[in-house]
Design an enzyme around this catalytic site. Structure first.
Site, mmCIF file in Angstrom:
data_model
loop_
_atom_site.group_PDB
_atom_site.id
_atom_site.type_symbol
_atom_site.label_atom_id
_atom_site.label_comp_id
_atom_site.label_asym_id
_atom_site.label_seq_id
_atom_site.Cartn_x
_atom_site.Cartn_y
_atom_site.Cartn_z
ATOM 1 N N LYS A 195 0.855 -1.184 0.000
ATOM 2 C CA LYS A 195 0.000 0.000 0.000
ATOM 3 C C LYS A 195 0.892 1.234 0.000
ATOM 4 O O LYS A 195 1.695 1.434 0.914
ATOM 5 C CB LYS A 195 -0.905 -0.013 1.234
ATOM 6 C CG LYS A 195 -1.781 1.236 1.343
ATOM 7 C CD LYS A 195 -2.812 1.113 2.451
ATOM 8 C CE LYS A 195 -3.610 2.407 2.611
ATOM 9 N NZ LYS A 195 -4.620 2.311 3.667
ATOM 10 N N ARG A 205 -10.729 10.180 1.741
ATOM 11 C CA ARG A 205 -10.578 10.819 3.057
ATOM 12 C C ARG A 205 -11.711 11.792 3.322
ATOM 13 O O ARG A 205 -12.072 12.018 4.465
ATOM 14 C CB ARG A 205 -9.188 11.448 3.168
ATOM 15 C CG ARG A 205 -8.131 10.352 3.219
ATOM 16 C CD ARG A 205 -6.726 10.857 3.402
ATOM 17 N NE ARG A 205 -5.767 9.759 3.228
ATOM 18 C CZ ARG A 205 -4.472 9.910 3.084
ATOM 19 N NH1 ARG A 205 -3.947 11.124 3.087
ATOM 20 N NH2 ARG A 205 -3.688 8.853 2.933
ATOM 21 N N LYS A 248 -2.172 -1.533 -3.859
ATOM 22 C CA LYS A 248 -3.007 -0.342 -3.805
ATOM 23 C C LYS A 248 -2.167 0.918 -3.875
ATOM 24 O O LYS A 248 -1.169 0.975 -3.166
ATOM 25 C CB LYS A 248 -3.777 -0.382 -2.477
ATOM 26 C CG LYS A 248 -4.648 0.811 -2.212
ATOM 27 C CD LYS A 248 -5.248 0.694 -0.838
ATOM 28 C CE LYS A 248 -6.063 1.937 -0.540
ATOM 29 N NZ LYS A 248 -6.621 1.926 0.777
HETATM 30 C C1 PBG Z 1 -7.367 3.189 5.522
HETATM 31 C C2 PBG Z 1 -7.765 3.163 4.080
HETATM 32 C C3 PBG Z 1 -7.633 4.187 3.139
HETATM 33 C C4 PBG Z 1 -8.173 3.709 1.949
HETATM 34 C C5 PBG Z 1 -8.620 2.417 2.203
HETATM 35 N N1 PBG Z 1 -8.324 2.084 3.511
HETATM 36 C C6 PBG Z 1 -7.180 5.582 3.296
HETATM 37 C C7 PBG Z 1 -5.785 5.903 3.583
HETATM 38 O O1 PBG Z 1 -4.880 5.074 3.658
HETATM 39 O O2 PBG Z 1 -5.598 7.106 3.781
HETATM 40 C C8 PBG Z 1 -8.243 4.474 0.681
HETATM 41 C C9 PBG Z 1 -9.190 3.948 -0.337
HETATM 42 C C10 PBG Z 1 -9.467 4.863 -1.463
HETATM 43 O O3 PBG Z 1 -8.832 5.911 -1.660
HETATM 44 O O4 PBG Z 1 -10.381 4.534 -2.215
HETATM 45 N N2 PBG Z 1 -8.467 2.917 6.359
#
Ligand code: PBG
Length: 324
Positions: A195, A205, A248
């Site tokens: 990630k 967010r 991701k």
């Molecule tokens: C963390 C999480 C995030 C996303 C999924 N799980 C946000 C982050 O890491 O700031 C992002 C998913 C998206 O942008 O579609 N809970």
């Protein structure tokens, strides 16, 4: 001289031939539909930066999930938006928390739907970070206990798959151990293994109200310049017990999806994140691109790169196109 004996266009001369030689085919089975769930009754609150995506209260959520299932989508992933946030993200592991209740209600109404939960405390902490914070630093090991508790409450509520997205080191092992010791050996762990610290999470967010109140996530999420590091992350999570790994974001990291696919023998998923979705929607709203065709091409590219599952806000739109 190869030409004119070999004519590549021979295999492109009709729809039937194109169908016969096509190497990658998208199916509704590949799609995982994300949902944001909040407190309240009858809430269907649109997210301005993600046209077509809303936050739903429990009652509204269940009917939406039924629709996803009837479109042929096998799985959803849940993100919770609690009413109360605190420094330890305690709502995240409250057995009566919003996600825990959502899992229960969905499993009662649509038992066949595979329910995945995002395991991360950022939506539940008042500082917005994915771990416990002390003197401005995000602590690794003390966070593992909270993540394990969170995963266990999801599993007890009936979640089929827990998906840790926090990027703390050792969390897959900690969660596996907690689940196993509580008799939840059959729960699947789908880890967000590679990630990246990405600007493409911006619209999410807003949706989840989870922006960090200070600093950024670069001390725990991966640096976009790194590729071989993604393999270390993935191998480590597999050793710790991950059943499925996620890369991701997806589109700006197709090379990573491809590399991970070559290197591992467990299922690989990709998360087509909020910013990737919103870019296509914004361009389509202006008639700059054909939104439906771009959507299908994007999803196909992610599958072609090597992902066999795609978490995507396009899930229902894509399923409708595929079912036509
Ligand atoms: C963390 C999480 C995030 C996303 C999924 N799980 C946000 C982050 O890491 O700031 C992002 C998913 C998206 O942008 O579609 N809970």
């Amino acid at each position: 001289m190869v030409f004119p004996i070999h004519r590549s266009r021979r295999l492109r001369q009709s729809e039937g031939v194109l169908r016969m030689v096509r190497e990658t085919i998208l199916s509704t089975d590949d799609l995982i539909d994300p949902y944001f769930v909040c407190e309240g009754k009858g809430v269907r609150e649109k997210i301005s930066a993600m046209p077509g995506v809303s936050r739903f209260s429990l009652d509204a959520l269940v009917s939406e999930v039924k629709e996803s299932y009837s479109l042929g989508i096998p799985a959803i992933i849940l993100f919770g938006i609690p009413d109360k946030k605190d420094a330890r993200g305690s709502e995240a592991y409250n057995p009566k928390g919003i996600v825990q209740r959502a899992i229960h209600d969905i499993k009662s109404a649509v038992p066949e739907m595979v329910v995945i939960t995002d395991v991360c405390i950022d939506e539940y902490t008042d500082h917005g970070h994915c771990g416990l914070v002390e003197e401005g630093r995000v602590l690794n090991d003390p966070t593992l206990e909270l993540l394990s508790k969170m995963a266990l409450t999801h599993s007890e509520a009936g979640a089929d798959i827990v998906a840790p997205s926090d990027m703390m080191d050792g969390r897959v092992q900690a969660i596996r151990k907690t689940l196993d010791e509580s008799g939840h050996q059959d729960r699947i762990i789908m880890s967000y293994a590679a990630k990246y610290a990405s600007a493409f999470y911006g619209p999410f967010r807003e949706a989840a109200d989870s922006s960090p109140k200070f600093g950024d996530r670069r001390s725990y999420q991966m640096d976009p310049g790194n590729a071989s590091e993604s393999l270390r992350e993935v191998f480590q999570d597999i050793e710790e017990g991950a059943d499925i790994v996620i890369v991701k974001p997806a589109l700006p990291y197709l090379d990573i999806i491809h590399r991970v696919r070559q290197e591992v023998n467990i299922p690989v998923a990709a998360y087509n994140v909020s910013g990737e979705y919103s870019m296509v929607k914004a361009a389509a709203e202006r008639d700059w691109v054909d939104g439906e065709r771009v959507m299908m091409e994007v999803l196909l590219s992610i599958k072609r790169a090597g992902a066999q599952m795609i978490l995507t806000y396009f899930a229902r739109d894509a399923a409708r196109t595929l079912n036509r």
